[in-house]
Design a protein around this motif. Structure first.
Motif, PDB file in Angstrom:
ATOM      1  N   THR A  27       0.825  -1.207   0.000  1.00  0.00           N
ATOM      2  CA  THR A  27       0.000   0.000   0.000  1.00  0.00           C
ATOM      3  C   THR A  27       0.860   1.259   0.000  1.00  0.00           C
ATOM      4  OG1 THR A  27      -1.745  -1.152   1.233  1.00  0.00           O
ATOM      5  CG2 THR A  27      -1.810   1.252   1.228  1.00  0.00           C
ATOM      6  N   ILE A  28       1.845   1.307   0.886  1.00  0.00           N
ATOM      7  CA  ILE A  28       2.694   2.496   0.996  1.00  0.00           C
ATOM      8  C   ILE A  28       3.508   2.707  -0.278  1.00  0.00           C
ATOM      9  CG2 ILE A  28       4.648   3.508   2.247  1.00  0.00           C
ATOM     10  CD1 ILE A  28       3.565   2.057   4.758  1.00  0.00           C
ATOM     11  N   THR A  29       4.062   1.623  -0.816  1.00  0.00           N
ATOM     12  CA  THR A  29       4.867   1.729  -2.032  1.00  0.00           C
ATOM     13  C   THR A  29       4.025   2.191  -3.220  1.00  0.00           C
ATOM     14  OG1 THR A  29       6.287  -0.068  -1.240  1.00  0.00           O
ATOM     15  CG2 THR A  29       6.436   0.501  -3.571  1.00  0.00           C
ATOM     16  N   ALA A  30       2.864   1.570  -3.391  1.00  0.00           N
ATOM     17  CA  ALA A  30       1.991   1.933  -4.514  1.00  0.00           C
ATOM     18  C   ALA A  30       1.466   3.353  -4.365  1.00  0.00           C
ATOM     19  CB  ALA A  30       0.825   0.947  -4.615  1.00  0.00           C
ATOM     20  N   PHE A  31       1.166   3.765  -3.137  1.00  0.00           N
ATOM     21  CA  PHE A  31       0.640   5.121  -2.936  1.00  0.00           C
ATOM     22  C   PHE A  31       1.718   6.169  -3.177  1.00  0.00           C
ATOM     23  CE2 PHE A  31      -0.919   8.732  -0.332  1.00  0.00           C
ATOM     24  CZ  PHE A  31      -2.125   8.918  -0.996  1.00  0.00           C
ATOM     25  N   ALA A  32       2.954   5.885  -2.780  1.00  0.00           N
ATOM     26  CA  ALA A  32       4.048   6.810  -3.065  1.00  0.00           C
ATOM     27  C   ALA A  32       4.212   6.996  -4.573  1.00  0.00           C
ATOM     28  CB  ALA A  32       5.345   6.300  -2.441  1.00  0.00           C
ATOM     29  N   LEU A  33       4.127   5.892  -5.309  1.00  0.00           N
ATOM     30  CA  LEU A  33       4.197   5.973  -6.770  1.00  0.00           C
ATOM     31  C   LEU A  33       3.029   6.769  -7.325  1.00  0.00           C
ATOM     32  CD1 LEU A  33       5.356   5.114  -9.523  1.00  0.00           C
ATOM     33  CD2 LEU A  33       4.045   2.991  -9.315  1.00  0.00           C
ATOM     34  N   ALA A  34       1.827   6.533  -6.776  1.00  0.00           N
ATOM     35  CA  ALA A  34       0.635   7.236  -7.262  1.00  0.00           C
ATOM     36  C   ALA A  34       0.743   8.736  -7.026  1.00  0.00           C
ATOM     37  CB  ALA A  34      -0.610   6.683  -6.569  1.00  0.00           C
ATOM     38  N   MET A  35       1.293   9.132  -5.888  1.00  0.00           N
ATOM     39  CA  MET A  35       1.415  10.557  -5.590  1.00  0.00           C
ATOM     40  C   MET A  35       2.401  11.243  -6.531  1.00  0.00           C
ATOM     41  SD  MET A  35       1.349  10.658  -1.419  1.00  0.00           S
ATOM     42  CE  MET A  35       1.630  12.421  -1.404  1.00  0.00           C
ATOM     43  N   LEU A  37       3.576  10.106  -9.577  1.00  0.00           N
ATOM     44  CA  LEU A  37       3.109  10.052 -10.962  1.00  0.00           C
ATOM     45  C   LEU A  37       1.872  10.921 -11.164  1.00  0.00           C
ATOM     46  CD1 LEU A  37       3.526   8.845 -13.737  1.00  0.00           C
ATOM     47  CD2 LEU A  37       2.234   6.829 -13.027  1.00  0.00           C
ATOM     48  N   GLY A  38       1.000  10.975 -10.159  1.00  0.00           N
ATOM     49  CA  GLY A  38      -0.191  11.817 -10.254  1.00  0.00           C
ATOM     50  C   GLY A  38       0.159  13.290 -10.378  1.00  0.00           C
ATOM     51  N   LEU A  39       1.180  13.724  -9.622  1.00  0.00           N
ATOM     52  CA  LEU A  39       1.612  15.115  -9.718  1.00  0.00           C
ATOM     53  C   LEU A  39       2.179  15.413 -11.106  1.00  0.00           C
ATOM     54  CD1 LEU A  39       2.094  17.843  -8.403  1.00  0.00           C
ATOM     55  CD2 LEU A  39       4.266  16.965  -7.509  1.00  0.00           C
ATOM     56  N   ILE A  40       2.938  14.464 -11.637  1.00  0.00           N
ATOM     57  CA  ILE A  40       3.497  14.647 -12.983  1.00  0.00           C
ATOM     58  C   ILE A  40       2.367  14.763 -14.010  1.00  0.00           C
ATOM     59  CG2 ILE A  40       4.850  13.538 -14.805  1.00  0.00           C
ATOM     60  CD1 ILE A  40       6.571  12.301 -12.583  1.00  0.00           C
ATOM     61  N   LEU A  41       1.370  13.908 -13.902  1.00  0.00           N
ATOM     62  CA  LEU A  41       0.242  13.959 -14.840  1.00  0.00           C
ATOM     63  C   LEU A  41      -0.511  15.280 -14.719  1.00  0.00           C
ATOM     64  CD1 LEU A  41      -1.198  10.334 -14.429  1.00  0.00           C
ATOM     65  CD2 LEU A  41       0.089  11.238 -16.381  1.00  0.00           C
ATOM     66  N   ALA A  42      -0.693  15.756 -13.485  1.00  0.00           N
ATOM     67  CA  ALA A  42      -1.418  17.014 -13.279  1.00  0.00           C
ATOM     68  C   ALA A  42      -0.667  18.192 -13.889  1.00  0.00           C
ATOM     69  CB  ALA A  42      -1.631  17.248 -11.789  1.00  0.00           C
ATOM     70  N   TYR A 100      -4.072   4.348  -9.470  1.00  0.00           N
ATOM     71  CA  TYR A 100      -4.495   5.402  -8.548  1.00  0.00           C
ATOM     72  C   TYR A 100      -3.854   6.741  -8.868  1.00  0.00           C
ATOM     73  CZ  TYR A 100      -7.425   2.774  -5.360  1.00  0.00           C
ATOM     74  OH  TYR A 100      -8.468   2.066  -4.805  1.00  0.00           O
ATOM     75  N   SER A 101      -2.771   6.737  -9.636  1.00  0.00           N
ATOM     76  CA  SER A 101      -2.141   8.013  -9.992  1.00  0.00           C
ATOM     77  C   SER A 101      -3.087   8.881 -10.819  1.00  0.00           C
ATOM     78  CB  SER A 101      -0.846   7.761 -10.769  1.00  0.00           C
ATOM     79  OG  SER A 101      -1.108   7.241 -12.067  1.00  0.00           O
ATOM     80  N   THR A 102      -3.949   8.254 -11.605  1.00  0.00           N
ATOM     81  CA  THR A 102      -4.880   9.032 -12.428  1.00  0.00           C
ATOM     82  C   THR A 102      -5.922   9.737 -11.560  1.00  0.00           C
ATOM     83  OG1 THR A 102      -6.303   7.080 -12.750  1.00  0.00           O
ATOM     84  CG2 THR A 102      -4.585   7.478 -14.382  1.00  0.00           C
ATOM     85  N   GLU A 106      -6.227  14.107 -10.545  1.00  0.00           N
ATOM     86  CA  GLU A 106      -7.403  14.976 -10.494  1.00  0.00           C
ATOM     87  C   GLU A 106      -7.445  15.761  -9.189  1.00  0.00           C
ATOM     88  OE1 GLU A 106      -9.698  15.577 -12.963  1.00  0.00           O
ATOM     89  OE2 GLU A 106      -8.158  14.502 -14.087  1.00  0.00           O
ATOM     90  N   ILE A 107      -7.019  15.125  -8.097  1.00  0.00           N
ATOM     91  CA  ILE A 107      -6.970  15.827  -6.811  1.00  0.00           C
ATOM     92  C   ILE A 107      -5.940  16.949  -6.872  1.00  0.00           C
ATOM     93  CG2 ILE A 107      -6.533  15.590  -4.350  1.00  0.00           C
ATOM     94  CD1 ILE A 107      -9.084  14.234  -5.310  1.00  0.00           C
ATOM     95  N   TYR A 108      -4.764  16.621  -7.404  1.00  0.00           N
ATOM     96  CA  TYR A 108      -3.737  17.660  -7.561  1.00  0.00           C
ATOM     97  C   TYR A 108      -4.249  18.801  -8.435  1.00  0.00           C
ATOM     98  CZ  TYR A 108       0.106  14.876  -5.555  1.00  0.00           C
ATOM     99  OH  TYR A 108       0.925  14.186  -4.715  1.00  0.00           O
ATOM    100  N   ARG A 109      -4.938  18.442  -9.493  1.00  0.00           N
ATOM    101  CA  ARG A 109      -5.423  19.464 -10.432  1.00  0.00           C
ATOM    102  C   ARG A 109      -6.404  20.410  -9.748  1.00  0.00           C
ATOM    103  NH1 ARG A 109      -9.062  19.842 -15.019  1.00  0.00           N
ATOM    104  NH2 ARG A 109     -10.019  17.865 -14.464  1.00  0.00           N
TER     105      ARG A 109
END
Length: 234
Positions: A27-35, A37-42, A100-102, A106-109
């Motif tokens: 969970t922690i590893t995947a969430f760190a990746l999501a945060m 990558l999500g910021l990069i996408l935003a 979850y990064s996607t 949206e949250i970052y955006r």
């Protein structure tokens, strides 16, 4: 045959408890990746070169529109045909993180869009570079208000980790399945898994709720302060 066997419960609990750490690590590893990558996408969605924006939107919509289980199978079973072989744990955390990064994007955006336009103009007038503008002006204002929303996705991801059992990751649910198949008793191990998920996720949800209330009060206080300052200026 008793419906509930306490001796078996105490026997199987340590096995599931050890597997809980695999669940938490995933969970922690995947969430760190999501945060990250999500910021990069935003950020990429805001670039002036429109083809990149359209590509990011298309990829994000495709990932959100397909089930995470299908994505897990694709990463673990299909990618090896193209020379990319990953361990079950790495494949699982990668698939969950990308999925979850996607949503994190949206949250970052929403946080970035909430930054007043004057702050963007101020950064430009101070002749800040793009990196300085994002790191010193935009992100410090955009991220704090969205922390509770990101926390909600962390809990959702934690509850989705049983999907990893489909690609042989021995997390809590998989450990319960193995124990149940060995003894033909599934009530005790599955109940333990459910209780552990409840004991870990419910307090976290309460904490995030409390944090959300605190952040809302802080944002309201800032808005009231700005209104007072404007009134004094007038």
């Amino acid at each position: 045959m008793n419906l509930w066997d306490w001796n078996y419960t105490f026997e199987v609990f340590p096995v599931i408890f050890r597997a809980m750490w695999t669940t938490l690590t995933a969970t922690i590893t995947a969430f760190a990746l999501a945060m990250v990558l999500g910021l990069i996408l935003a950020v990429l969605r805001r670039v002036s070169y429109k083809p990149i924006t359209w590509l990011v939107i298309a990829i994000s919509e495709f990932i959100r529109a397909t089930p995470p289980l299908v994505q897990l199978f694709f990463v673990f079973y299909v990618l090896p045909f193209y020379g990319v072989s990953l361990t079950p744990f790495v494949a699982g955390t990668l698939a969950l993180g990308v999925h979850y990064s996607t949503y994190c994007a949206e949250i970052y955006r929403s946080g970035i869009d909430s930054v007043p336009r004057g702050q963007w103009e101020a950064a430009t007038s101070l002749n800040f570079s793009s990196t300085q503008k994002w790191m010193k002006i935009i992100l410090p204002q955009a991220i704090p208000p969205i922390i509770p929303m990101l926390g909600n996705y962390l809990i959702s991801m934690f509850k989705d980790t049983p999907l990893l059992s489909a690609i042989t990751v021995v997390e809590m649910l998989q450990a319960a399945k193995i124990a149940g198949s060995a003894s033909f008793r599934y009530l005790e191990p599955f109940t333990i898994v459910g209780l552990l998920f409840l004991l870990l996720s419910y307090p976290s949800a309460l904490l995030i709720k409390k944090l959300e209330v605190k952040m809302n009060r802080r944002n309201l206080g800032k808005k009231e302060k700005r209104s007072i300052e404007k009134g004094v200026a007038v």
